[in-house]
Design a protein around this motif. Structure first.
Motif, PDB file in Angstrom:
ATOM      1  N   ASN A 127       0.850  -1.183   0.000  1.00  0.00           N
ATOM      2  CA  ASN A 127       0.000   0.000   0.000  1.00  0.00           C
ATOM      3  C   ASN A 127       0.891   1.241   0.000  1.00  0.00           C
ATOM      4  O   ASN A 127       1.985   1.228   0.572  1.00  0.00           O
ATOM      5  CB  ASN A 127      -0.885   0.036   1.248  1.00  0.00           C
ATOM      6  N   ARG A 128       0.397   2.302  -0.601  1.00  0.00           N
ATOM      7  CA  ARG A 128       1.202   3.525  -0.569  1.00  0.00           C
ATOM      8  C   ARG A 128       0.315   4.766  -0.547  1.00  0.00           C
ATOM      9  O   ARG A 128      -0.822   4.746  -0.992  1.00  0.00           O
ATOM     10  CB  ARG A 128       2.181   3.574  -1.739  1.00  0.00           C
ATOM     11  N   VAL A 129       0.914   5.832  -0.017  1.00  0.00           N
ATOM     12  CA  VAL A 129       0.226   7.119   0.134  1.00  0.00           C
ATOM     13  C   VAL A 129       1.184   8.219  -0.282  1.00  0.00           C
ATOM     14  O   VAL A 129       2.353   8.226   0.113  1.00  0.00           O
ATOM     15  CB  VAL A 129      -0.225   7.356   1.596  1.00  0.00           C
ATOM     16  N   SER A 130       0.666   9.148  -1.076  1.00  0.00           N
ATOM     17  CA  SER A 130       1.372  10.398  -1.363  1.00  0.00           C
ATOM     18  C   SER A 130       0.384  11.504  -1.038  1.00  0.00           C
ATOM     19  O   SER A 130      -0.667  11.601  -1.671  1.00  0.00           O
ATOM     20  CB  SER A 130       1.794  10.453  -2.832  1.00  0.00           C
ATOM     21  N   ALA A 131       0.677  12.304  -0.026  1.00  0.00           N
ATOM     22  CA  ALA A 131      -0.308  13.265   0.486  1.00  0.00           C
ATOM     23  C   ALA A 131       0.309  14.641   0.662  1.00  0.00           C
ATOM     24  O   ALA A 131       1.416  14.776   1.181  1.00  0.00           O
ATOM     25  CB  ALA A 131      -0.876  12.786   1.822  1.00  0.00           C
ATOM     26  N   THR A 132      -0.440  15.651   0.223  1.00  0.00           N
ATOM     27  CA  THR A 132      -0.027  17.041   0.380  1.00  0.00           C
ATOM     28  C   THR A 132      -1.151  17.790   1.075  1.00  0.00           C
ATOM     29  O   THR A 132      -2.312  17.666   0.686  1.00  0.00           O
ATOM     30  CB  THR A 132       0.262  17.696  -0.982  1.00  0.00           C
ATOM     31  N   GLN A 133      -0.830  18.537   2.130  1.00  0.00           N
ATOM     32  CA  GLN A 133      -1.854  19.253   2.891  1.00  0.00           C
ATOM     33  C   GLN A 133      -1.360  20.656   3.216  1.00  0.00           C
ATOM     34  O   GLN A 133      -0.152  20.908   3.252  1.00  0.00           O
ATOM     35  CB  GLN A 133      -2.216  18.482   4.153  1.00  0.00           C
ATOM     36  N   THR A 134      -2.315  21.571   3.488  1.00  0.00           N
ATOM     37  CA  THR A 134      -1.914  22.975   3.591  1.00  0.00           C
ATOM     38  C   THR A 134      -2.947  23.807   4.335  1.00  0.00           C
ATOM     39  O   THR A 134      -4.114  23.413   4.459  1.00  0.00           O
ATOM     40  CB  THR A 134      -1.704  23.569   2.180  1.00  0.00           C
ATOM     41  N   VAL A 135      -2.490  24.962   4.825  1.00  0.00           N
ATOM     42  CA  VAL A 135      -3.393  26.046   5.251  1.00  0.00           C
ATOM     43  C   VAL A 135      -3.143  27.284   4.398  1.00  0.00           C
ATOM     44  O   VAL A 135      -3.658  28.348   4.675  1.00  0.00           O
ATOM     45  CB  VAL A 135      -3.226  26.392   6.754  1.00  0.00           C
TER      46      VAL A 135
END
Length: 572
Positions: free
Chosen positions: A390-398
């Motif tokens: 399984n893999r995740v590539s995640a980008t998050q921001t304010v």
């Protein structure tokens, strides 16, 4: 892949344009490719968030449980970059089913946030209202994403995966230099709001590197999210406090806008470049579309046969054309018709390629913009691969440093200022120089256009997750990473590469100091380019790789950010 130091040094500059090709260490018989990774690997922008992810993996969680832990912990230790008062994109791969899915947790526009609400008495954009305080904030999406990941994809209860973040918020963490510096640059705005002062001036002075920052209200909010799921944030105690805070500061949110927020699952965008299958972000991200356009334009050249100046020229011209299309066509696909098939087609790329002069820059003003276009560097990214594949590539921001600057009293929730990513006044650049038109104008419930580009790369032998912060420069960072991986570089080398960028308007190549040689800068200027060659560093790229041939895991964390960490958890 092991690379001798001399060869590595030579490839660093060439890889900026995908020009370095490394031979295998031996031409021996090809090894059998492993079916599963030999453990797990996590790369994130803070060592505490990386360790939180590894801790959840040790407890039997999968990559999606670890993503919850990493995301929530980043929300605690990187308020300068992201938080549960913001949003993000999660690109997921399920090993068992082979399915890829894009979880869109982008913020949405409140009904009151019409374009007219952001104009001053002279009809000009009110920059303060667009970037500071309650009017700058969209309805947060990140808490809903954490619940969604736990319910749909995780193996552990949400309470377990959130526990590291709850503990760190309650007990505190050591303030680092970037946090202190960022507060200093936003201090005037942040100290307008009593909820913000209660968190960041709790001891009477601004945060200083080495001090311990505790956030008990945020710990309580995370506990409510852990216990009650979606209702712990979007309804009940926390929701009431958020609504009251926005109203107290003159903004307008409705209870039904909070309670009605939903993440969207979207089909990822897929493309091919040389021997790579690339899975990336669809709209409302502009990243995948722009990257597909650029890479397909570049297919027409053998970049390895060009000198550095001509490689950079060709790549910059491809960037210029893709960013022009970003401005005109892209927006929330739930609200506008995005011509994806055309923008990502090989025929369209061939037409754009034909407009590139091999020896001369194309002035951006000559590329039609009728109507014809940087989340801040403080966005954050993380990448994960687990032992199941399984893999995740995640980008998050304010968005900007510390988002809107406003913490809702009693919640610890720092609200985003993503409304500035809409085209609040058509044709007027936002805080980071990017313009937009009708496709990205605000409407109730609409998601603002983003540059976040979480991506997967897969070849015969390698599986990679990669992404970065950096606003409009996110796209070109991930693009240069693709070219560097294609050149054979390892994850840490990819994360460390010097960077350059072109975004149509302003009409200039931006480059980190030392990214381009003096001879290359002079040659580009002779072609007609404006080159800003001594800019400060940008971005915070995080990437992980599974080499199936060697059955090894490795990660790269951006050296521009000294508190990041990439770590491997071997299979017991």
């Amino acid at each position: 892949m092991r690379i001798a130091s001399a060869l590595q040094a030579g490839c660093l500059s060439l890889a900026l344009a995908g020009a370095c090709v490394l031979a295998p260490a031996q031409a021996a018989q090809a090894p059998q490719r492993a079916a599963h990774p030999p453990g797990a690997v996590v790369a994130s922008a803070h060592e505490l968030s990386t360790q939180a992810g590894l801790d959840i993996l040790r407890q039997g969680g999968n990559a999606f449980d670890a993503a919850i832990a990493v995301s929530a912990t980043l929300s605690v230790v990187e308020p300068i970059s992201s938080g549960i008062g913001g949003g993000g994109f999660f690109l997921l791969h399920e090993a068992k089913s082979g399915r890829d899915v894009f979880v869109d947790a982008r913020e949405t526009a409140p009904a009151a946030a019409t374009p007219a609400a952001y104009l001053d008495k002279n009809g000009e954009l009110d920059r303060d209202r667009a970037t500071n305080g309650p009017w700058s904030a969209g309805i947060p999406g990140l808490p809903a994403a954490l619940v969604h990941l736990a319910e749909r994809y995780g193996k552990l209860p949400l309470r377990t995966s959130l526990q590291p973040a709850i503990r760190i918020a309650r007990d505190g963490f050591s303030v680092y230099a970037r946090l202190e510096k960022g507060y200093g640059s936003r201090r005037e705005v942040m100290e307008r709001y009593p909820g913000t002062r209660a968190v960041f001036l709790a001891d009477g002075t601004p945060p200083k590197a080495g001090e311990t920052l505790k956030q008990p209200d945020l710990a309580r909010t995370l506990e409510l999210l852990a216990d009650k799921g979606y209702d712990g944030f979007y309804r009940g105690e926390v929701a009431k406090k958020l609504l009251a805070a926005v109203k107290q500061e003159g903004g307008q949110w409705r209870a039904e806008e909070l309670s009605g927020y939903q993440v969207r699952e979207r089909e990822p965008l897929r493309l091919k470049y040389r021997g790579w299958d690339i899975t990336t972000a669809p709209p409302p991200s502009s990243g995948g579309v722009a990257m597909a356009e650029i890479l397909q334009i570049l297919q027409g050249w053998d970049l390895s046969k060009l000198d550095e100046a001509h490689r950079v020229h060709i790549v910059a011209e491809a960037m210029r054309r893709a960013y022009r299309d970003r401005t005109i066509y892209l927006g929330d696909p739930d609200f506008v018709k995005v011509p994806l098939a055309r923008l990502t087609s090989a025929d369209y790329a061939a037409g754009l390629r034909a407009t590139i002069h091999p020896e001369k820059a194309t002035p951006s003003a000559l590329l039609s913009g009728q109507p014809a276009p940087l989340e801040d560097d403080e966005t954050t990214h993380f990448s994960i691969i687990d032992a199941e594949g399984n893999r995740v590539s995640a980008t998050q921001t304010v968005n900007l440093l510390y988002g809107s600057g406003m913490v809702a009293p009693g919640t610890g929730v720092l609200l985003n200022n993503e409304m500035d990513d809409f085209a609040l006044r058509p044709g007027t650049p936002n805080a980071f120089g990017v313009m937009g038109f009708a496709a990205n104008a605000p409407e109730p419930g609409k998601r603002m256009l983003s540059s976040m580009t979480p991506s997967f790369l897969e070849s015969k032998d390698k599986v990679i997750a990669v992404g970065a912060p950096g606003g409009s420069r996110i796209i070109t960072q991930v693009l240069l990473a693709v070219l560097a991986y294609d050149a054979g570089l390892a994850p840490q080398q990819v994360a460390a590469l010097p960077r350059y960028h072109h975004q149509w308007m302003p009409d200039a190549i931006s480059a980190e100091a030392g990214a381009l040689s003096a001879q290359t800068v002079a040659a580009l200027q002779a072609m007609g380019h404006t080159v800003n060659a001594g800019e400060s560093t940008w971005g915070n790229l995080q990437t992980v790789m599974w080499d199936k041939a060697a059955n090894t895991l490795s990660g790269g964390t951006d050296p521009r950010n000294p508190v990041g960490q990439a770590a491997v958890l071997p299979q017991p």
